[in-house]
Write a protein that holds these residues in place. Structure first.
Motif, PDB file in Angstrom:
ATOM      1  N   HIS A 256       0.813  -1.214   0.000  1.00  0.00           N
ATOM      2  CA  HIS A 256       0.000   0.000   0.000  1.00  0.00           C
ATOM      3  C   HIS A 256       0.843   1.258   0.000  1.00  0.00           C
ATOM      4  O   HIS A 256       0.391   2.317  -0.410  1.00  0.00           O
ATOM      5  CB  HIS A 256      -0.941   0.005   1.197  1.00  0.00           C
ATOM      6  CG  HIS A 256      -0.265   0.177   2.521  1.00  0.00           C
ATOM      7  ND1 HIS A 256       0.541  -0.797   3.087  1.00  0.00           N
ATOM      8  CD2 HIS A 256      -0.253   1.218   3.385  1.00  0.00           C
ATOM      9  CE1 HIS A 256       1.000  -0.358   4.246  1.00  0.00           C
ATOM     10  NE2 HIS A 256       0.541   0.849   4.453  1.00  0.00           N
ATOM     11  N   VAL A 259       0.991   2.773  -3.351  1.00  0.00           N
ATOM     12  CA  VAL A 259      -0.223   3.473  -3.738  1.00  0.00           C
ATOM     13  C   VAL A 259      -0.244   4.866  -3.137  1.00  0.00           C
ATOM     14  O   VAL A 259      -0.593   5.846  -3.787  1.00  0.00           O
ATOM     15  CB  VAL A 259      -1.477   2.685  -3.286  1.00  0.00           C
ATOM     16  CG1 VAL A 259      -2.749   3.421  -3.698  1.00  0.00           C
ATOM     17  CG2 VAL A 259      -1.465   1.295  -3.873  1.00  0.00           C
ATOM     18  N   LEU A 260       0.151   4.960  -1.883  1.00  0.00           N
ATOM     19  CA  LEU A 260       0.100   6.241  -1.187  1.00  0.00           C
ATOM     20  C   LEU A 260       1.080   7.252  -1.770  1.00  0.00           C
ATOM     21  O   LEU A 260       0.899   8.453  -1.614  1.00  0.00           O
ATOM     22  CB  LEU A 260       0.391   6.031   0.307  1.00  0.00           C
ATOM     23  CG  LEU A 260      -0.629   5.172   1.061  1.00  0.00           C
ATOM     24  CD1 LEU A 260      -0.169   4.922   2.491  1.00  0.00           C
ATOM     25  CD2 LEU A 260      -1.997   5.825   1.063  1.00  0.00           C
ATOM     26  N   THR A 272      -7.637   3.296  -4.502  1.00  0.00           N
ATOM     27  CA  THR A 272      -7.051   4.004  -3.357  1.00  0.00           C
ATOM     28  C   THR A 272      -8.028   4.164  -2.193  1.00  0.00           C
ATOM     29  O   THR A 272      -7.751   4.911  -1.273  1.00  0.00           O
ATOM     30  CB  THR A 272      -6.561   5.401  -3.784  1.00  0.00           C
ATOM     31  OG1 THR A 272      -7.647   6.121  -4.378  1.00  0.00           O
ATOM     32  CG2 THR A 272      -5.437   5.299  -4.794  1.00  0.00           C
ATOM     33  N   SER A 274      -9.695   3.648   1.287  1.00  0.00           N
ATOM     34  CA  SER A 274      -8.991   3.327   2.530  1.00  0.00           C
ATOM     35  C   SER A 274      -9.159   1.866   2.928  1.00  0.00           C
ATOM     36  O   SER A 274      -8.238   1.244   3.463  1.00  0.00           O
ATOM     37  CB  SER A 274      -9.483   4.245   3.656  1.00  0.00           C
ATOM     38  OG  SER A 274     -10.884   4.106   3.841  1.00  0.00           O
ATOM     39  N   LEU A 277      -6.566  -0.161   1.021  1.00  0.00           N
ATOM     40  CA  LEU A 277      -5.203   0.042   1.514  1.00  0.00           C
ATOM     41  C   LEU A 277      -4.968  -0.687   2.824  1.00  0.00           C
ATOM     42  O   LEU A 277      -3.881  -1.216   3.071  1.00  0.00           O
ATOM     43  CB  LEU A 277      -4.936   1.543   1.696  1.00  0.00           C
ATOM     44  CG  LEU A 277      -5.006   2.412   0.445  1.00  0.00           C
ATOM     45  CD1 LEU A 277      -4.709   3.868   0.798  1.00  0.00           C
ATOM     46  CD2 LEU A 277      -4.047   1.921  -0.620  1.00  0.00           C
ATOM     47  N   TYR A 280      -3.702  -4.442   2.481  1.00  0.00           N
ATOM     48  CA  TYR A 280      -2.409  -4.816   1.920  1.00  0.00           C
ATOM     49  C   TYR A 280      -1.463  -5.453   2.939  1.00  0.00           C
ATOM     50  O   TYR A 280      -0.860  -6.493   2.655  1.00  0.00           O
ATOM     51  CB  TYR A 280      -1.739  -3.601   1.269  1.00  0.00           C
ATOM     52  CG  TYR A 280      -2.180  -3.337  -0.149  1.00  0.00           C
ATOM     53  CD1 TYR A 280      -1.611  -4.013  -1.209  1.00  0.00           C
ATOM     54  CD2 TYR A 280      -3.172  -2.409  -0.430  1.00  0.00           C
ATOM     55  CE1 TYR A 280      -2.014  -3.784  -2.525  1.00  0.00           C
ATOM     56  CE2 TYR A 280      -3.590  -2.168  -1.731  1.00  0.00           C
ATOM     57  CZ  TYR A 280      -3.000  -2.860  -2.769  1.00  0.00           C
ATOM     58  OH  TYR A 280      -3.414  -2.634  -4.058  1.00  0.00           O
TER      59      TYR A 280
END
Length: 305
Positions: A256, A259-260, A272, A274, A277, A280
Motif C-alpha cells: 500500500h 499506492v500512497l 485508493t 482506505s 489500503l 495490503y
C-alpha cells in the motif's frame, strides 16, 4: 476483432500516450451508492463529480442494469460461493495481460502491445461464456487503463466487448445492456465511476449472493487495487522484473505504501479507497512474470504469499 483492426481505426496515437483522466470529485460509494440506484433522489445532489444531470442519469441507469445482472447470476445459481469462486476473485489473469498491454504501449512497444492485446481479445469470448464475478469489473478496469493510453483505444475496446457480448450472450442479456450503457457515458463520467461501480457491485453481491462474506469482499478489493497498482509500472521496470524473474531474484511486493506515493490523478478512486489500503499489510502479494500463450509475450501478474 484483431489488434490490427483496432490500430486501423487510429485508436492509438503516440501524442495521446500521456493522456490523463479527469480529477474531478468522485461519487459516493458503498450502501449510499446502492441507495442512489434504488431510490433515485434529485440528480444534481447525487454525484457532483459526474457532470451534467443527463450524465448522472446515465450512471444511475448503469447501476440499475448492474443490479439486474448480479441478481440474475445469483438466482440461476451461476454464482455460488465455493473455494473455486473465491479463487476466481483472487486472480484475474486476463486483466493482468491487459495491464501489461498498457505498460507496453506507454513504453512505445506498440507492435508487442497490440500482439498481446490481440490475444486478450481472443480470450474475451471465453470469458463472456464463463461469466465470472470479476467480468464486469475486469471490463471496466481494462477500458479505464486503455483510455489512459488513448481515449479512442478505450472506447474501441468497449465497443468490441459490447458487440461480442450481444453475439455470445444475446442483446437481451443484462451484461450487453450494461456495456451498452457504458458507451452512453462521456469520458469524464466514465473516468469518475470506478469507485461508484465497485462500491455498488460489492453491496449487490452481499445483498444477493448466499455465503458472501468479508473474505470474498476483501479478495475482490485486493484484486482490483493490485491490478491498478500494476498499471503504474513503467516499461523499464517491466524489463527489470523480467530479468529478475529469469535470474530467480526476489520480486517486489505490491504494498500500500506504493499506492500512497502516487499522485491522485494516476489511479482511480477504486484503487485508493482506505478499506483497500488497509488490507495490503494483511494479505501480501508478490509481482510475478507470466507468459501468454500462444504468443509467448511476458506479462506481469501477482501471487498471494
Amino acid at each position: 476483432m484483431s489488434a490490427e483492426s483496432l490500430n486501423s481505426q487510429s485508436a492509438y496515437h503516440t501524442d495521446d500516450a500521456q493522456c490523463q483522466m479527469s480529477k474531478t470529485p468522485h461519487a459516493p460509494v458503498g450502501d449510499a451508492a446502492w441507495s442512489i440506484a434504488s431510490r433515485r433522489p434529485a440528480l444534481p445532489t447525487v454525484a457532483p463529480g459526474l457532470g451534467a444531470p443527463v450524465q448522472q442519469q446515465k450512471v444511475l441507469d448503469c447501476l440499475k442494469v448492474l443490479g439486474k445482472y448480479v441478481d440474475g447470476n445469483s438466482t440461476n445459481g451461476r454464482w455460488q460461493t465455493s473455494p473455486t469462486f473465491m479463487a476466481s476473485l483472487q486472480n484475474s489473469d486476463w486483466l493482468a495481460q491487459i495491464t501489461t498491454v498498457a505498460i507496453l504501449l506507454k513504453g512505445g512497444q506498440v507492435q508487442t502491445g497490440f500482439q498481446l492485446l490481440g490475444g486478450c481479445f481472443d480470450t474475451y469470448k471465453t470469458n463472456l461464456k464463463a461469466e465470472s464475478p470479476l467480468l464486469t469489473s475486469e471490463t471496466f478496469m481494462a477500458a479505464f487503463q486503455l483510455m489512459s493510453i488513448s481515449p479512442g483505444l478505450g472506447w474501441s475496446f468497449l465497443k468490441y466487448t459490447c458487440q461480442l457480448s450481444g453475439i455470445v450472450l444475446e442483446k437481451s442479456h443484462p451484461l450487453f445492456q450494461l456495456l451498452s450503457k457504458y458507451l452512453t457515458l462521456d469520458s469524464e463520467a466514465f473516468a469518475n465511476c470506478s469507485d461508484l461501480f465497485l462500491g455498488c457491485f460489492l453491496d449487490l453481491m452481499k445483498q444477493h449472493l448466499s455465503g458472501w462474506d468479508d473474505s470474498h469482499r476483501d479478495a475482490l478489493l485486493l484484486t482490483t487495487g493490485r491490478m491498478f497498482l500494476l498499471s503504474l509500472t513503467t516499461f523499464s521496470q517491466y524489463q527489470e522484473f523480467r530479468r529478475m524473474s529469469r535470474s530467480d531474484e526476489a520480486m517486489p511486493l505490491l504494498g500500500h505504501q506504493h499506492v500512497l506515493q502516487c499522485d491522485s490523478g494516476e489511479l482511480p478512486p477504486a484503487a485508493t479507497r482506505s478499506e483497500t489500503l488497509s488490507l495490503y499489510p494483511l494479505h501480501p502479494a508478490q509481482i510475478k512474470v507470466m507468459k501468454q500463450e500462444p504468443g509467448g509475450i511476458d506479462y506481469l501478474s501477482f501471487e498471494m504469499l
